[in-house]
Design an enzyme around this catalytic site. Structure first.
Site, mmCIF file in Angstrom:
data_model
loop_
_atom_site.group_PDB
_atom_site.id
_atom_site.type_symbol
_atom_site.label_atom_id
_atom_site.label_comp_id
_atom_site.label_asym_id
_atom_site.label_seq_id
_atom_site.Cartn_x
_atom_site.Cartn_y
_atom_site.Cartn_z
ATOM 1 N N HIS A 17 0.841 -1.195 0.000
ATOM 2 C CA HIS A 17 0.000 0.000 0.000
ATOM 3 C C HIS A 17 0.878 1.248 0.000
ATOM 4 O O HIS A 17 2.103 1.175 0.143
ATOM 5 C CB HIS A 17 -0.998 0.002 1.176
ATOM 6 C CG HIS A 17 -0.430 0.380 2.500
ATOM 7 N ND1 HIS A 17 -1.196 0.901 3.518
ATOM 8 C CD2 HIS A 17 0.821 0.316 2.999
ATOM 9 C CE1 HIS A 17 -0.440 1.137 4.569
ATOM 10 N NE2 HIS A 17 0.787 0.781 4.293
ATOM 11 N N CYS A 36 5.899 6.359 4.507
ATOM 12 C CA CYS A 36 4.744 5.583 4.035
ATOM 13 C C CYS A 36 4.114 6.215 2.786
ATOM 14 O O CYS A 36 3.221 5.631 2.174
ATOM 15 C CB CYS A 36 3.700 5.462 5.138
ATOM 16 S SG CYS A 36 4.335 4.595 6.579
ATOM 17 N N HIS A 42 4.910 0.128 -0.280
ATOM 18 C CA HIS A 42 5.678 -0.784 0.571
ATOM 19 C C HIS A 42 4.712 -1.849 1.054
ATOM 20 O O HIS A 42 3.496 -1.713 0.898
ATOM 21 C CB HIS A 42 6.317 -0.024 1.734
ATOM 22 C CG HIS A 42 5.310 0.637 2.631
ATOM 23 N ND1 HIS A 42 4.769 1.879 2.344
ATOM 24 C CD2 HIS A 42 4.705 0.227 3.762
ATOM 25 C CE1 HIS A 42 3.893 2.196 3.286
ATOM 26 N NE2 HIS A 42 3.830 1.204 4.148
ATOM 27 N N HIS A 44 3.220 -5.011 3.863
ATOM 28 C CA HIS A 44 3.051 -5.473 5.243
ATOM 29 C C HIS A 44 2.557 -6.908 5.243
ATOM 30 O O HIS A 44 1.849 -7.330 4.325
ATOM 31 C CB HIS A 44 2.006 -4.629 5.981
ATOM 32 C CG HIS A 44 2.407 -3.210 6.177
ATOM 33 N ND1 HIS A 44 3.439 -2.829 7.001
ATOM 34 C CD2 HIS A 44 1.907 -2.063 5.647
ATOM 35 C CE1 HIS A 44 3.562 -1.513 6.973
ATOM 36 N NE2 HIS A 44 2.648 -1.012 6.149
ATOM 37 N N ASP A 82 -4.793 -10.550 -0.511
ATOM 38 C CA ASP A 82 -3.484 -11.193 -0.423
ATOM 39 C C ASP A 82 -2.680 -11.014 -1.718
ATOM 40 O O ASP A 82 -3.176 -11.295 -2.812
ATOM 41 C CB ASP A 82 -3.651 -12.681 -0.114
ATOM 42 C CG ASP A 82 -2.335 -13.326 0.277
ATOM 43 O OD1 ASP A 82 -1.501 -12.666 0.931
ATOM 44 O OD2 ASP A 82 -2.130 -14.500 -0.082
ATOM 45 N N HIS A 83 -1.451 -10.532 -1.565
ATOM 46 C CA HIS A 83 -0.543 -10.276 -2.691
ATOM 47 C C HIS A 83 -1.117 -9.286 -3.705
ATOM 48 O O HIS A 83 -0.900 -9.409 -4.908
ATOM 49 C CB HIS A 83 -0.105 -11.596 -3.351
ATOM 50 C CG HIS A 83 0.879 -12.338 -2.505
ATOM 51 N ND1 HIS A 83 0.506 -12.989 -1.344
ATOM 52 C CD2 HIS A 83 2.213 -12.500 -2.619
ATOM 53 C CE1 HIS A 83 1.581 -13.521 -0.795
ATOM 54 N NE2 HIS A 83 2.633 -13.246 -1.533
ATOM 55 N N GLU A 126 -0.628 -4.403 11.673
ATOM 56 C CA GLU A 126 0.010 -3.944 10.444
ATOM 57 C C GLU A 126 1.529 -4.094 10.552
ATOM 58 O O GLU A 126 2.191 -4.604 9.649
ATOM 59 C CB GLU A 126 -0.372 -2.487 10.183
ATOM 60 C CG GLU A 126 0.183 -1.928 8.883
ATOM 61 C CD GLU A 126 -0.042 -0.426 8.803
ATOM 62 O OE1 GLU A 126 -0.714 0.024 7.875
ATOM 63 O OE2 GLU A 126 0.461 0.302 9.678
HETATM 64 NI NI NI Z 1 2.413 0.890 5.585
#
Ligand code: NI
Length: 145
Positions: A17, A36, A42, A44, A82-83, A126
């Protein structure tokens, strides 16, 4: 006082995200979201905790159907995110992909579809130091007359 028994199941997904809002200029975005806001995004390893409460069945000793809950959360949340890059999801075109907005979205997706019992709380890890929760406030419920 009425008893309340809850069951919590963890679910995991990995996603990318970027924290950014088009409602603010780029320099303000950089200031608010710092690293961020990196344009490349990036990732998580998210963990979602889904907590359900319900009537205790005296025969089975259960308050919910865990397998049915797993199917629901995997279908509506894990497979969706996911992914993926969360900012590309239709739900987050006008909504920033903060943990706060994610727990609210996950609650809204699940609240009317819990197979047995009621949704009590959504938790979301997160990062090591970022944990978010969503639950309905008791104060918002209609008062008995
Ligand atoms: Ni983040």
């Amino acid at each position: 006082m009425k008893e309340k028994i809850c069951v919590t199941r963890p679910y995991r997904f990995c996603a990318a995200h970027r924290l950014h809002t088009n409602a603010l200029p780029d320099d303000v975005n950089r200031k608010i979201y710092d690293k961020c806001n990196n344009p490349n995004g990036h990732g998580h390893n998210y963990t979602v905790f889904v907590t359900v409460t319900g009537e205790l069945d005296p025969k089975t000793g259960d308050v919910t159907d865990v397998e049915a809950l797993d199917r629901l959360v995997n279908r509506k949340i894990v497979e969706r995110f996911d992914h993926r890059h969360l900012n590309h999801d239709p739900a987050f075109q006008q909504v920033v992909t903060t943990g706060e907005n994610l727990v609210k979205f996950i609650w809204d997706e699940l609240v009317n579809d819990v197979p047995v019992g009621q949704l009590e709380k959504i938790g979301l890890i997160e990062t090591r130091d970022n944990y978010f929760e969503y639950q309905e406030s008791v104060l918002s419920e209609p008062q008995a007359t």
